[in-house]
Design an enzyme around this catalytic site. Structure first.
Site, short mmCIF file in Angstrom:
data_model
loop_
_atom_site.label_atom_id
_atom_site.label_comp_id
_atom_site.label_asym_id
_atom_site.label_seq_id
_atom_site.Cartn_x
_atom_site.Cartn_y
_atom_site.Cartn_z
N HIS A 4 0.82 -1.22 0.00
CA HIS A 4 0.00 0.00 0.00
C HIS A 4 0.85 1.26 0.00
CE1 HIS A 4 0.88 -0.72 4.24
NE2 HIS A 4 0.55 0.51 4.51
N ARG A 25 16.19 14.10 -1.84
CA ARG A 25 17.60 13.72 -1.82
C ARG A 25 17.78 12.39 -2.55
NH1 ARG A 25 19.22 13.16 3.70
NH2 ARG A 25 18.71 15.37 3.81
N ARG A 44 2.79 8.53 -2.24
CA ARG A 44 3.00 9.51 -1.15
C ARG A 44 4.21 10.40 -1.39
NH1 ARG A 44 0.35 8.33 3.98
NH2 ARG A 44 -1.16 6.64 3.65
N THR A 91 20.48 13.45 8.10
CA THR A 91 21.05 14.63 8.73
C THR A 91 20.90 14.51 10.24
OG1 THR A 91 18.97 15.84 8.51
CG2 THR A 91 20.59 16.12 6.76
N GLU A 180 19.13 12.62 15.81
CA GLU A 180 18.42 12.43 14.54
C GLU A 180 17.12 11.72 14.86
OE1 GLU A 180 18.72 8.85 12.62
OE2 GLU A 180 18.43 8.72 14.76
N MET A 181 16.41 11.19 13.88
CA MET A 181 15.05 10.71 14.17
C MET A 181 14.71 9.34 13.60
SD MET A 181 12.86 14.26 13.77
CE MET A 181 11.49 13.66 14.74
N GLU A 182 15.68 8.61 13.03
CA GLU A 182 15.34 7.36 12.35
C GLU A 182 16.20 6.15 12.67
OE1 GLU A 182 13.61 10.68 10.54
OE2 GLU A 182 15.74 10.31 10.29
N SER A 204 23.77 18.93 10.07
CA SER A 204 23.07 20.01 9.38
C SER A 204 22.76 21.19 10.29
CB SER A 204 21.76 19.49 8.77
OG SER A 204 20.92 18.97 9.80
N ASP A 205 22.83 20.97 11.60
CA ASP A 205 22.63 22.07 12.55
C ASP A 205 23.40 21.77 13.83
OD1 ASP A 205 20.14 20.99 14.52
OD2 ASP A 205 20.18 20.14 12.51
#
Length: 235
Positions: A4, A25, A44, A91, A180-182, A204-205
């Protein structure tokens, strides 16, 4: 076969997939690094491409932001598409003066404030970590290309906009390189499915200096990280 969220057939996706969070990216990498790249997914807006790099099939696909999104896409790639290796190219934000903007960091392990791991119904806490085989290949590639990286622990967080401005300092005190988040979700899924994962991020920051990169820089200019990942993919 398709799912899906992914329009690809099994044969459309290579054994190794590079996964930036940003699907644009992924598009940039396909257009600038892969030969004969063909788009296998647009559902998506999460672009996925397969082409060749130095004659070897390689895929690149966005994961989206956060562990729920990474969890879904990496799970399907591992379990439905027979992908063996996923290399996150994302990032991160640095917590330390000596880890600077545009430095590359690699997550040896991924601490987290997420409850993602509850799906495994473990009687304790799980410490998700990098696949040693991919890490060894990355070390070799780093020497061959003279592109350096720093390795250590990162924290994968569910929240981007924290209310407490000093929240990161407690993680810094334990030597965490950055946020980071993943990565934690990717590493957990790889461990459970007996597959391989490596998460590398370009800074990146910066939480200490306040420096930031632009959206265009994040999408199109972190090419050293892309080159490292591509060389690992074909090694």
């Amino acid at each position: 076969m398709s799912t899906h969220i992914n329009a690809a057939n099994k044969k459309d996706i290579a054994e190794t997939v590079l996964m930036p969070g940003d699907p644009l990216r992924a598009k940039f990498i396909a257009e600038n690094f892969l030969e004969g790249a063909k788009c296998y997914n647009e559902i998506r807006g999460m672009y996925g491409y397969t082409g060749t790099y130095k004659g070897v099939p390689v895929s690149v696909q966005g994961s989206g932001m956060g562990m729920p999104s990474m969890g879904i896409y990496s799970w399907e790639l591992f379990t439905e598409y027979d992908v063996e290796n996923i290399i996150r190219i994302g990032t991160a934000g640095s917590f330390h003066d000596d880890i600077k903007i545009k430095d590359i960091i690699v997550a040896l392990a991924a601490s987290t404030d997420s409850n993602y791991g509850h799906i495994y119904d473990l009687p304790g806490s799980f410490a998700p970590c990098v696949s040693f085989d991919l890490l060894n290949k990355l070390q070799d590639v780093s020497k061959e290309t003279s592109i350096s990286f720093k390795a250590g622990n990162v924290v994968s967080c569910d929240v981007f906009y924290e209310i407490n401005e000093d929240w990161w300092k407690k993680w810094k005190a334990l030597g965490i390189m950055g946020v980071e988040m993943e990565a934690a979700a990717l590493y957990m899924n790889a461990a459970y499915t007996n597959k391989n994962a490596l998460a590398m991020m370009t800074i990146s920051d910066h939480f200490v200096s306040g420096e930031l990169t632009s959206a265009d820089e994040r999408q199109n200019t972190f090419t050293d990280m892309m080159k490292l990942a591509l060389e690992v993919a074909i090694k």
